[in-house]
Design an enzyme around this catalytic site. Structure first.
Site, PDB file in Angstrom:
ATOM      1  N   LYS A 306      38.274  42.939  40.423  1.00  0.00           N
ATOM      2  CA  LYS A 306      38.636  41.691  41.113  1.00  0.00           C
ATOM      3  C   LYS A 306      39.129  40.750  40.018  1.00  0.00           C
ATOM      4  CE  LYS A 306      36.661  37.841  43.815  1.00  0.00           C
ATOM      5  NZ  LYS A 306      35.483  37.381  44.602  1.00  0.00           N
ATOM      6  N   GLU A 310      39.196  33.862  43.213  1.00  0.00           N
ATOM      7  CA  GLU A 310      37.949  33.094  43.340  1.00  0.00           C
ATOM      8  C   GLU A 310      37.286  32.857  41.982  1.00  0.00           C
ATOM      9  OE1 GLU A 310      36.709  34.115  47.907  1.00  0.00           O
ATOM     10  OE2 GLU A 310      35.699  35.249  46.342  1.00  0.00           O
ATOM     11  N   ASP A 384      39.896  37.154  55.537  1.00  0.00           N
ATOM     12  CA  ASP A 384      38.658  37.576  54.884  1.00  0.00           C
ATOM     13  C   ASP A 384      37.641  38.172  55.852  1.00  0.00           C
ATOM     14  OD1 ASP A 384      36.243  35.853  52.721  1.00  0.00           O
ATOM     15  OD2 ASP A 384      36.723  37.964  53.064  1.00  0.00           O
ATOM     16  N   GLU A 412      29.125  40.104  56.881  1.00  0.00           N
ATOM     17  CA  GLU A 412      29.114  38.735  56.333  1.00  0.00           C
ATOM     18  C   GLU A 412      29.526  37.720  57.393  1.00  0.00           C
ATOM     19  OE1 GLU A 412      31.831  38.355  53.083  1.00  0.00           O
ATOM     20  OE2 GLU A 412      31.681  36.163  53.070  1.00  0.00           O
TER      21      GLU A 412
HETATM   22  O1  GCW Z   1      34.346  37.664  51.605  1.00  0.00           O
HETATM   23  C1  GCW Z   1      34.394  36.856  50.472  1.00  0.00           C
HETATM   24  C2  GCW Z   1      32.938  36.671  50.161  1.00  0.00           C
HETATM   25  C3  GCW Z   1      32.598  36.754  48.692  1.00  0.00           C
HETATM   26  C4  GCW Z   1      33.299  37.971  48.083  1.00  0.00           C
HETATM   27  C5  GCW Z   1      34.801  37.770  48.203  1.00  0.00           C
HETATM   28  C6  GCW Z   1      35.551  39.013  47.714  1.00  0.00           C
HETATM   29  C7  GCW Z   1      32.494  39.387  46.324  1.00  0.00           C
HETATM   30  O2  GCW Z   1      32.502  35.443  50.691  1.00  0.00           O
HETATM   31  O3  GCW Z   1      31.193  36.886  48.600  1.00  0.00           O
HETATM   32  O4  GCW Z   1      32.956  38.090  46.711  1.00  0.00           O
HETATM   33  O5  GCW Z   1      35.200  37.562  49.564  1.00  0.00           O
HETATM   34  O6  GCW Z   1      35.908  39.828  48.587  1.00  0.00           O
HETATM   35  O7  GCW Z   1      35.748  39.151  46.518  1.00  0.00           O
END
Ligand code: GCW
Length: 724
Positions: A306, A310, A384, A412
């Site tokens: 990654k 973020e 997401d 989630e």
């Molecule tokens: O879904 C979001 C989540 C994060 C996650 C991020 C990702 C691991 O809130 O917790 O981080 O995406 O997919 O990298």
């Protein structure tokens, strides 16, 4: 009582006991509960009376062990498995190279079709007698074939005239564990991380072996054991020794280990000044590190990355591109046969464009530029892991790239491990979606399995929902999401209904009075959660950070694209995100055929309406209702669907144990409470804009909007502390 009557009584007694052996969920779908049907049991006993199974590898040894365990549980008798083939052999299990010539002649062409991991499971005539043969080109095919044979028995399928020629349609079928080294699990709702780093490498928890068995039984052949918000320590010698112990444990089950590679590791654990992928010292560092890993784990899978997402470090920190970063890693992995899974989950708070457009804009220009051992891993949707999103437009736009699917098995955004939501319905919807990339029928599944573009390397990942909870996933029905991910990774065309049928019979009961209603409940559960959380294309209206519960009012976060108001844009004039050519123009990232459909609210599928359009509260839906009334009734429909699920489960009581029944009954009651919470909080908030009464049929909220806004959950599970 005469002997016959006594036997009959025993049969009747047994037939009522149709629940699985393990009542606590630990056995997952591998409980191998006893086959009560006398005729089937007899057929299975005859078919496995005398088994010829020469094994000479670790993998075949564990496979034989599984076969023995399965047959003992299913049939209540220990099978006769030997290395000697006699005239009485009823089941012959052997790789192609060891097959008797007469058998090879029958199977040869079939074996040519099944590749490295497939198998042939076929009833043939040998010396005039029926014999079941399981063969494959490699040990891994035998492993998967044995699990399939046991599964067929768990389903109560006849073995007569078996003629299965099967192989996985996707190369890499991996779990991604967002597990931290302190054993917390990001977005995990089933306890702590399975990996006991403190006691590794010496202490091999038996759960690691059961984890490997479960994955092998559904054909998963890889696992990334660390979080994508990566910690460089996982790449240090102390941790690599521990990872090696896991890899050694998983290897006999055909499972490779992958690690998340934090892009700044050369600085954090390498002492370098930079992590610039074009810097010779950085490249040398990654080469040495990778060689070090392969010295410990010869079949190491590779890196999951990654980067520049973020806040994670990446090549862009040095003015470089995703291609520079991914290919630098791919280069050092190539001599070892390793691969890079480079995540395309990128978006920026500095980019004023619609977040749903940003990954496509950033990655599509690089199509064809990644090395052959790089897979670009994209989430199924452009935002997401929402309860519903249109498929990610990247899947219709990168024919020269190994494009890998990333699904979320952990829930989630779909009710954590409290709500019953059968995710293979979501996975199936995405895989069946048509990208129109090469005309009609260019489905996402054909992109992912490589058949649309002749892709050299294919992959599919699932963000795991496992943890230390006794039932592994926090909710017995969440096991079906893990199971279903694996079965779809093996064959993306399998269908959610067939998978549900298999899972129910392997986990709970084969009794059709139980299977049919529970299957219907599972198949309807994903639509229920969409209705009571995000109907008609609404999305990302969750409370901040923990994502537990509704927060459509949240609008004060520093990053606009983290605010639910960014997504629903509710105002006096209406609700929804205009992504058409008059809005963000995200529709232009789809094929023209689709863009045309999505640009017009009348042709947009109503389940995606507010994903693509901002519409007035009195907009007329297809059923004649206004948008406000239709949306409110959708929220009510979701609540009513959960009530139906509760009734269905109530009727299942005679077919499951007390503890199995109560676990799900309690969870469904929470799900109903939270479905009402979602309905009331969202409608009360949206009503401040629509200024319209709730339509007839929608239950009145029992709490105020202020009350719902006041709710805080600082210790909701799965959070990222540094963010909340
Ligand atoms: O879904 C979001 C989540 C994060 C996650 C991020 C990702 C691991 O809130 O917790 O981080 O995406 O997919 O990298």
């Amino acid at each position: 009582m005469t002997c016959n009557k006594y036997i009959l009584l025993l049969i009747v007694l047994f037939s009522s006991l149709t629940y699985a052996q393990s009542l606590d969920g630990y056995d997952l779908w591998l409980g191998y509960s006893k086959v009560e049907d006398v005729l089937l049991a007899q057929e299975y006993s005859n078919a496995t009376k005398s088994i010829y199974f020469p094994e000479e590898s670790e993998m075949l040894i564990v496979t034989k062990k599984e076969l023995k365990r399965g047959l003992e549980n299913l049939l209540g008798q220990s099978p006769d498995i030997s290395n000697l083939q006699g005239s009485g052999t009823t089941l012959l299990i052997s790789k192609k190279d060891d097959l008797p010539q007469t058998v090879l002649e029958v199977l040869d062409q079939n074996l040519e079709q099944v590749g490295k991991e497939g198998f042939v499971l076929k009833e043939i005539l040998s010396d005039g007698k029926e014999m079941l043969v399981l063969s494959a080109n490699n040990d891994q095919g035998i492993l998967y074939g044995v699990f399939r044979l046991l599964s067929l028995m768990q389903q109560g399928e006849t073995l007569g005239r078996l003629d299965i020629i099967d192989a996985p349609k996707i190369d890499l079928r991996v779990l991604n564990h967002w597990d931290n080294l302190d054993r917390t699990v990001e977005r995990g709702y089933a306890g702590f991380s399975l990996w006991n780093w403190q006691k590794l490498p010496e202490y091999i928890d038996p759960r690691y072996i059961d984890y490997a068995r479960a994955n092998a039984s559904i054909g998963i052949n890889g696992t990334a054991v660390s979080n994508v918000n990566a910690n460089s320590l996982i790449l240090t010698p102390m941790y690599l020794e521990k990872v090696k112990a896991l890899a050694d444990t998983f290897r006999p089950y055909g499972i490779k280990v992958y690690l998340t590679a934090r892009f700044s590791s050369p600085i954090e654990i390498g002492g370098l000044e930079t992590a610039d992928p074009l810097d010779a010292n950085v490249q040398e560092w990654w080469r040495k590190k990778t060689d070090q890993i392969y010295a410990l784990i010869p079949d190491f899978g590779g890196y999951l990355v990654k980067a520049n997402s973020e806040g994670q470090p990446g090549p862009q920190n040095y003015g470089r591109t995703h291609v520079d970063g991914a290919n630098m890693m791919a280069k050092v992995l190539e001599p070892h046969g390793g691969i890079v899974m480079w995540r395309a989950f990128v978006y920026s708070e500095h980019d004023k464009n619609d977040r749903a457009k940003q990954a496509y804009s950033e990655f599509v220009p690089f199509d064809g530029k990644f090395m052959d051992n790089v897979l670009v891993q994209s989430k199924n949707g452009a935002i997401d892991f929402q309860p519903r999103e249109p498929f990610h437009p990247m899947f219709g736009a990168m024919p020269q790239t190994n494009l890998m699917m990333e699904f979320q098995i952990t829930k989630e955004y779909l009710g954590f491990s409290t709500h019953l939501v059968y995710l293979p319905k979501l996975f199936e919807e995405v895989l069946d979606a048509d990208t129109f990339q090469k005309g009609k029928g260019s489905t996402v599944a054909k992109v992912v399995d490589g058949t649309l573009h002749g892709t050299k390397l294919t992959g599919i990942a699932g963000v795991a929902n496992t943890g230390t909870d006794l039932n592994w996933t926090g909710h017995t029905f969440a096991q079906a999401d893990w199971y279903g991910f694996g079965r779809l990774a093996w064959n993306p065309y399998l269908g959610a209904e067939k998978i549900a049928d298999e899972w129910i019979k392997a986990t709970y009961s084969r009794n059709p009075k139980f299977v049919e209603p529970i299957k219907k409940m599972m198949l309807g559960s994903r639509e229920a959660v969409v209705n009571y959380m995000n109907p008609l294309g609404l999305h990302h209206i969750f409370d901040t950070g923990h994502h537990y519960g509704p927060g459509p009012w949240v609008s004060e976060l520093s990053r606009p694209e983290w605010n639910p108001t960014y997504y629903h844009k509710a105002d006096e004039n209406g609700i929804g995100f205009d992504r058409t050519s008059t809005g963000s123009d995200a529709t232009a990232q789809y094929a023209p055929e689709l863009a045309k459909i999505f640009n017009d609210p009348k042709t947009t599928p109503e389940e995606l309406l507010l994903w693509f359009h901002h519409l007035p509260w009195d907009y007329k839906l297809k059923n004649g209702l206004t948008l406000w009334n239709g949306m409110a009734l959708k929220y009510q429909e979701g609540v009513d669907q959960v009530k139906e699920m509760i009734e269905t489960w109530e009727k299942s009581k005679p077919y499951v144990s007390k503890e199995q029944f109560e676990e799900i009954q309690m969870s469904l009651n929470i799900q109903l409470k939270e479905a009402k919470w979602w309905r009331d909080a969202c409608l009360l908030y949206f009503q401040t804009f629509s200024k319209q009464e709730l339509p007839q049929g929608v239950e009145k909220p029992t709490k105020t909007l202020e009350y719902f806004k006041s709710l805080k959950f600082p210790f909701a599970p799965g959070r990222r502390p540094q963010w909340d």
